[in-house]
Scaffold this motif. Sequence first.
Motif, mmCIF file in Angstrom:
data_model
loop_
_atom_site.group_PDB
_atom_site.id
_atom_site.type_symbol
_atom_site.label_atom_id
_atom_site.label_comp_id
_atom_site.label_asym_id
_atom_site.label_seq_id
_atom_site.Cartn_x
_atom_site.Cartn_y
_atom_site.Cartn_z
ATOM 1 N N MET A 1 0.756 -1.135 0.165
ATOM 2 C CA MET A 1 -0.102 0.050 0.054
ATOM 3 C C MET A 1 0.758 1.168 0.053
ATOM 4 S SD MET A 1 -3.110 -0.700 2.821
ATOM 5 C CE MET A 1 -4.385 0.275 1.972
ATOM 6 N N THR A 2 0.347 2.129 -0.631
ATOM 7 C CA THR A 2 1.065 3.660 -0.532
ATOM 8 C C THR A 2 0.757 4.298 0.983
ATOM 9 O OG1 THR A 2 -0.585 4.730 -1.555
ATOM 10 C CG2 THR A 2 1.048 3.851 -2.956
ATOM 11 N N ARG A 3 1.845 5.185 1.041
ATOM 12 C CA ARG A 3 1.566 5.993 2.386
ATOM 13 C C ARG A 3 -0.059 6.565 2.138
ATOM 14 N NH1 ARG A 3 6.168 9.821 3.662
ATOM 15 N NH2 ARG A 3 6.688 7.968 5.080
ATOM 16 N N GLU A 4 -0.339 7.100 1.137
ATOM 17 C CA GLU A 4 -1.732 7.974 1.145
ATOM 18 C C GLU A 4 -2.835 6.916 1.281
ATOM 19 O OE1 GLU A 4 0.725 8.235 -1.251
ATOM 20 O OE2 GLU A 4 1.267 10.023 -0.699
ATOM 21 N N GLN A 5 -2.687 5.518 0.861
ATOM 22 C CA GLN A 5 -3.912 4.703 1.070
ATOM 23 C C GLN A 5 -3.527 4.195 2.538
ATOM 24 O OE1 GLN A 5 -2.114 1.971 -1.785
ATOM 25 N NE2 GLN A 5 -4.044 2.399 -3.069
ATOM 26 N N ILE A 6 -2.375 3.773 3.101
ATOM 27 C CA ILE A 6 -2.413 3.608 4.465
ATOM 28 C C ILE A 6 -3.162 4.713 5.357
ATOM 29 C CG2 ILE A 6 -1.141 3.302 6.484
ATOM 30 C CD1 ILE A 6 1.111 1.986 4.627
ATOM 31 N N ILE A 7 -2.994 6.130 5.204
ATOM 32 C CA ILE A 7 -3.237 7.119 5.988
ATOM 33 C C ILE A 7 -4.655 7.241 5.630
ATOM 34 C CG2 ILE A 7 -3.559 9.748 5.778
ATOM 35 C CD1 ILE A 7 -0.432 9.527 5.378
ATOM 36 N N GLU A 8 -5.376 7.000 4.515
ATOM 37 C CA GLU A 8 -6.819 7.088 3.990
ATOM 38 C C GLU A 8 -7.532 5.918 4.806
ATOM 39 O OE1 GLU A 8 -9.949 8.645 2.807
ATOM 40 O OE2 GLU A 8 -8.230 9.533 2.699
ATOM 41 N N ARG A 9 -7.165 4.643 4.787
ATOM 42 C CA ARG A 9 -7.708 3.454 5.458
ATOM 43 C C ARG A 9 -7.636 3.911 6.927
ATOM 44 N NH1 ARG A 9 -4.604 -2.302 5.467
ATOM 45 N NH2 ARG A 9 -3.059 -0.948 6.831
ATOM 46 N N GLY A 10 -6.761 4.605 7.535
ATOM 47 C CA GLY A 10 -6.528 4.911 8.994
ATOM 48 C C GLY A 10 -7.701 5.806 9.142
ATOM 49 N N LYS A 11 -8.027 6.878 8.381
ATOM 50 C CA LYS A 11 -8.765 7.758 8.600
ATOM 51 C C LYS A 11 -10.432 7.111 8.657
ATOM 52 C CE LYS A 11 -7.252 11.167 5.730
ATOM 53 N NZ LYS A 11 -7.262 12.207 4.771
ATOM 54 N N ASN A 12 -10.621 6.450 7.717
ATOM 55 C CA ASN A 12 -11.639 5.694 7.748
ATOM 56 C C ASN A 12 -11.970 4.734 8.719
ATOM 57 O OD1 ASN A 12 -12.326 6.803 4.865
ATOM 58 N ND2 ASN A 12 -11.378 5.163 3.787
ATOM 59 N N ALA A 13 -10.889 3.985 9.167
ATOM 60 C CA ALA A 13 -11.167 3.233 10.360
ATOM 61 C C ALA A 13 -11.487 4.010 11.555
ATOM 62 C CB ALA A 13 -10.034 2.411 10.448
ATOM 63 N N GLN A 14 -10.754 5.207 11.761
ATOM 64 C CA GLN A 14 -11.046 6.088 12.991
ATOM 65 C C GLN A 14 -12.288 6.480 12.781
ATOM 66 O OE1 GLN A 14 -8.995 6.246 15.587
ATOM 67 N NE2 GLN A 14 -10.829 6.942 16.509
ATOM 68 N N PHE A 15 -12.864 6.872 11.537
ATOM 69 C CA PHE A 15 -14.142 7.470 11.520
ATOM 70 C C PHE A 15 -15.112 6.444 12.094
ATOM 71 C CE2 PHE A 15 -18.031 7.757 9.019
ATOM 72 C CZ PHE A 15 -18.442 8.920 9.417
ATOM 73 N N LEU A 16 -15.061 5.235 11.622
ATOM 74 C CA LEU A 16 -15.987 4.375 12.129
ATOM 75 C C LEU A 16 -15.658 4.083 13.672
ATOM 76 C CD1 LEU A 16 -15.684 1.185 9.508
ATOM 77 C CD2 LEU A 16 -17.612 2.600 9.982
ATOM 78 N N LEU A 17 -14.809 3.906 14.234
ATOM 79 C CA LEU A 17 -14.677 3.852 15.550
ATOM 80 C C LEU A 17 -15.127 4.999 16.508
ATOM 81 C CD1 LEU A 17 -11.039 2.383 15.675
ATOM 82 C CD2 LEU A 17 -12.901 1.435 16.198
ATOM 83 N N ASP A 18 -15.232 6.009 15.779
ATOM 84 C CA ASP A 18 -15.637 7.249 16.412
ATOM 85 C C ASP A 18 -17.133 7.615 16.458
ATOM 86 O OD1 ASP A 18 -13.145 8.131 17.237
ATOM 87 O OD2 ASP A 18 -12.874 9.636 15.551
ATOM 88 N N THR A 19 -17.779 6.572 15.295
ATOM 89 C CA THR A 19 -19.111 6.817 15.155
ATOM 90 C C THR A 19 -19.997 5.908 16.440
ATOM 91 O OG1 THR A 19 -18.886 6.895 12.845
ATOM 92 C CG2 THR A 19 -20.982 6.400 13.632
ATOM 93 N N PRO A 20 -20.852 6.848 17.209
ATOM 94 C CA PRO A 20 -21.765 5.990 18.333
ATOM 95 C C PRO A 20 -22.476 4.697 17.604
ATOM 96 C CG PRO A 20 -21.677 8.432 18.495
ATOM 97 C CD PRO A 20 -21.047 8.160 17.174
ATOM 98 N N GLN A 21 -23.190 5.216 16.454
ATOM 99 C CA GLN A 21 -24.008 3.985 15.876
ATOM 100 C C GLN A 21 -23.022 2.682 15.508
ATOM 101 O OE1 GLN A 21 -23.697 7.316 14.880
ATOM 102 N NE2 GLN A 21 -25.766 8.163 14.698
ATOM 103 N N PHE A 22 -21.956 2.984 15.182
ATOM 104 C CA PHE A 22 -21.153 1.698 14.903
ATOM 105 C C PHE A 22 -21.011 0.932 16.029
ATOM 106 C CE2 PHE A 22 -16.885 -0.188 14.555
ATOM 107 C CZ PHE A 22 -17.087 -1.037 13.634
#
Length: 86
Positions: A1-22
């Motif tokens: 994975m590229t650095r940008e892909q790792i960062i984007e995957r990390g942002k998406n993962a954190q978004f889910l973790l921060d979502t109370p509904q999730f």
Amino acid sequence: MTREQIIERGKNAQFLLDTPQFRATTKALREHYFELLCTTNPKMGEEREQFHQMIYLWDNMEKFLDKWSDEGALEANRANIVIPTA
């Protein structure tokens, strides 16, 4: 994975973790399968194993999301990229 892909995957993962509904949904699913596991006849080994696997699946998914979030933040830090927080 590229650095940008790792960062984007990390942002998406954190978004889910921060979502109370999730969080509420994964907690409800875990509790549902645990209740099924506890109320199923012990002689129904195959069904009980499936319930156990579902509980493990949700736990494992959250662990991977945490890992990916951490990896994304680390890569962003290495690249001096500021990731906005919610």
